[in-house]
Design an enzyme around this catalytic site. Structure first.
Site, PDB file in Angstrom:
ATOM      1  N   ARG A 295       0.851  -1.408   0.097  1.00 37.48           N
ATOM      2  CA  ARG A 295       0.087   0.073  -0.084  1.00 37.48           C
ATOM      3  C   ARG A 295       0.805   1.268   0.106  1.00 37.48           C
ATOM      4  NH1 ARG A 295      -5.251  -0.212   2.243  1.00 37.48           N
ATOM      5  NH2 ARG A 295      -4.278  -1.732   3.408  1.00 37.48           N
ATOM      6  N   CYS A 362     -26.033  -4.859  -6.488  1.00 30.50           N
ATOM      7  CA  CYS A 362     -27.363  -5.347  -5.853  1.00 30.50           C
ATOM      8  C   CYS A 362     -26.999  -5.774  -4.434  1.00 30.50           C
ATOM      9  CB  CYS A 362     -28.206  -6.548  -6.659  1.00 30.50           C
ATOM     10  SG  CYS A 362     -28.520  -5.991  -8.203  1.00 30.50           S
TER      11      CYS A 362
HETATM   12  C1  LIG Z   1      -0.388  -7.963   2.129  1.00 28.92           C
HETATM   13  C2  LIG Z   1       0.886  -8.252   2.660  1.00 28.92           C
HETATM   14  C3  LIG Z   1       1.741  -7.343   2.682  1.00 28.92           C
HETATM   15  C4  LIG Z   1       1.833  -5.959   2.264  1.00 28.92           C
HETATM   16  O1  LIG Z   1       0.925  -5.067   3.059  1.00 28.92           O
HETATM   17  P1  LIG Z   1       0.600  -3.781   2.957  1.00 28.92           P
HETATM   18  O2  LIG Z   1      -0.136  -3.106   3.970  1.00 28.92           O
HETATM   19  O3  LIG Z   1       0.156  -3.255   1.398  1.00 28.92           O
HETATM   20  O4  LIG Z   1       1.952  -2.922   2.899  1.00 28.92           O
HETATM   21  C5  LIG Z   1       3.061  -7.706   3.064  1.00 28.92           C
HETATM   22  N1  LIG Z   1       3.458  -8.927   3.373  1.00 28.92           N
HETATM   23  C6  LIG Z   1       2.619  -9.955   3.434  1.00 28.92           C
HETATM   24  C7  LIG Z   1       2.928 -11.341   3.791  1.00 28.92           C
HETATM   25  C8  LIG Z   1       1.388  -9.482   3.011  1.00 28.92           C
HETATM   26  O5  LIG Z   1       0.158 -10.474   2.953  1.00 28.92           O
END
Ligand SMILES: *Cc1c(COP(=O)(O)O)cnc(C)c1O
Length: 410
Positions: A295, A362
């Site tokens: 993110r 929906c």
């Molecule tokens: C989803 C995930 C991330 C990334 O998470 P962010 O919040 O997008 O930074 C990193 N490592 C693992 C193992 C994840 O499942």
């Protein structure tokens, strides 16, 4: 307290207005006037700003100097987004064989790939072994046994990291917390004895190279993260004595961004604090440190353009029914997540009004905002949903068989 200071060489990030801003009442994303992208509009459009993604990655590389960054591609696996991150030095954190193929397709080498996820199938593990990817993060003992069996059949040693579940609360939405005993992720610390026995038993097919943790997403308070590192450090040192091949510490992803305010300064200091914690807690391990941001790299770098189909006024609510829905962007429905919503054209003469911005699907959970103050809006006008670069298109579904969103990179 904060000795660690970020010096920003990427001025783009200093300027809040560099990406979503109005100029002469027109909404711009970076240098792009968004209304230019709606000339032959047919369906919702995701727009990604690749320059912004590069700036975010560079900033992260600069601040987390010693870390190896593996982009968690589940956040946004668009080919050009992936290629951009690859070209600028990121590795990929994948959670399926599909993501492995996409990563390869976008130029990542097998040695740039870390494979996480609780449900790896035989087929997926075989593919990872065949390619000799960098590391498989193991989430359970039965998975470890499966990897050992498949590696043995190939007469090879799988490079594995143990994902540990330290039972730490990072105070995020329950659906994106992953480091608690009630979560399916990682292995509990009380299983370490058994884990070590398994590693010994399968020493010809498993090579322990790392420890990993990932506590969840949208961390804004880093005290749980610090506690997690503190807890795992002695575990690392102890395992290192018995398994000298251990040399990597994967601190996971989850660094939060702010959706409800555009405050890059605040995000930058959170990043600096994050770096300071990693450095302080792990520096004397003298190991490779890996992080898996998703993110943070791409969240702000995408917007979703949607067109108002109907203004539905009732005695109770006024709904703006738009053509994008939870099938395109599920975060509000799934996590009650907040996204900024902006009219594509500003009209200072119009009054403001409270709207429920809803999709065509929906389900009553198909909404983007409730009781949101927006300038008075009309049928056929466009709205822009901000910060949709992460977990947007990648979480889209076929529900109701509405057209999928288009994706455009600028
Ligand atoms: C989803 C995930 C991330 C990334 O998470 P962010 O919040 O997008 O930074 C990193 N490592 C693992 C193992 C994840 O499942």
């Amino acid at each position: 307290m904060l000795q660690f200071r970020v010096t920003l060489s990427h001025t783009l990030l200093m300027n809040q207005n560099a990406f979503l801003h109005y100029k002469e009442f027109e909404l711009y994303f970076g240098e792009k006037k968004l209304s230019d992208l709606t000339k032959d509009y047919q369906q919702p459009v995701y727009v990604y700003d690749l320059k912004f993604i590069v700036a975010r990655l560079k900033l992260m590389q600069q601040v987390l100097k010693k870390n190896k960054i593996f982009y968690a591609m589940k956040a946004n696996s668009h080919l050009d987004v992936m290629r951009t991150l690859q070209k600028n030095g990121a590795g990929a954190d994948v959670v399926s064989a599909g993501e492995i193929e996409r990563a390869l397709q976008s130029g990542f080498k097998p040695e740039d790939i870390v494979f996480s996820g609780v449900g790896k199938t035989e087929k997926e593990i075989n593919r990872a072994l065949e390619l000799k990817i960098y590391q498989i993060n193991v989430e359970s003992m039965p998975e470890m046994q499966r990897i050992a069996k498949l590696a043995k059949a190939k007469e090879m040693k799988a490079q594995i990291a143990l994902r540990l579940n330290p039972n730490i609360d990072i105070k995020t939405h329950p659906y994106i917390a992953t480091g608690l005993h009630e979560n399916k992720f990682g292995m509990e610390l009380s299983a370490l004895e058994q884990i070590q026995t398994l590693l010994q038993e399968h020493k010809d097919s498993l090579e322990l190279v790392g420890l990993s943790l990932h506590l969840g997403s949208q961390m804004h308070n880093l005290s749980g993260f610090r506690d997690g590192l503190k807890l795992l450090k002695p575990v690392y040192l102890n395992l290192k004595q018995k398994f000298p091949t251990l040399q990597r510490f994967d601190v996971g992803g989850g660094l939060g961004i702010f959706y409800d305010e555009m405050n890059l300064e605040k995000e930058n200091s959170l990043l600096a604090h994050y770096a300071e914690i990693i450095d302080h807690e792990l520096k004397d391990l003298n190991c490779e440190i890996q992080s898996e941001p998703g993110r943070w790299l791409v969240g702000h770098a995408g917007v979703l353009l949607t067109q108002i189909q109907y203004v539905k006024d009732t005695p109770y609510r006024t709904f703006l029914v738009v053509d994008a829905g939870m099938n395109h962007l599920i975060r509000p429905s799934l996590y009650d997540a907040y996204h900024g919503i902006f009219p594509m054209k500003q009209d200072p003469k119009r009054a403001h009004k409270a709207y429920d911005v809803v999709g065509p699907i929906c389900e009553s959970s198909d909404f983007f905002a409730k009781d949101r103050k927006l300038q008075e809006s009309k049928q056929d006008e466009f709205l822009v949903i901000a910060d949709a670069g992460a977990y947007g298109f990648s979480m889209a579904s076929h529900y109701n068989l509405k057209d999928e969103a288009k994706e455009i990179c600028i």
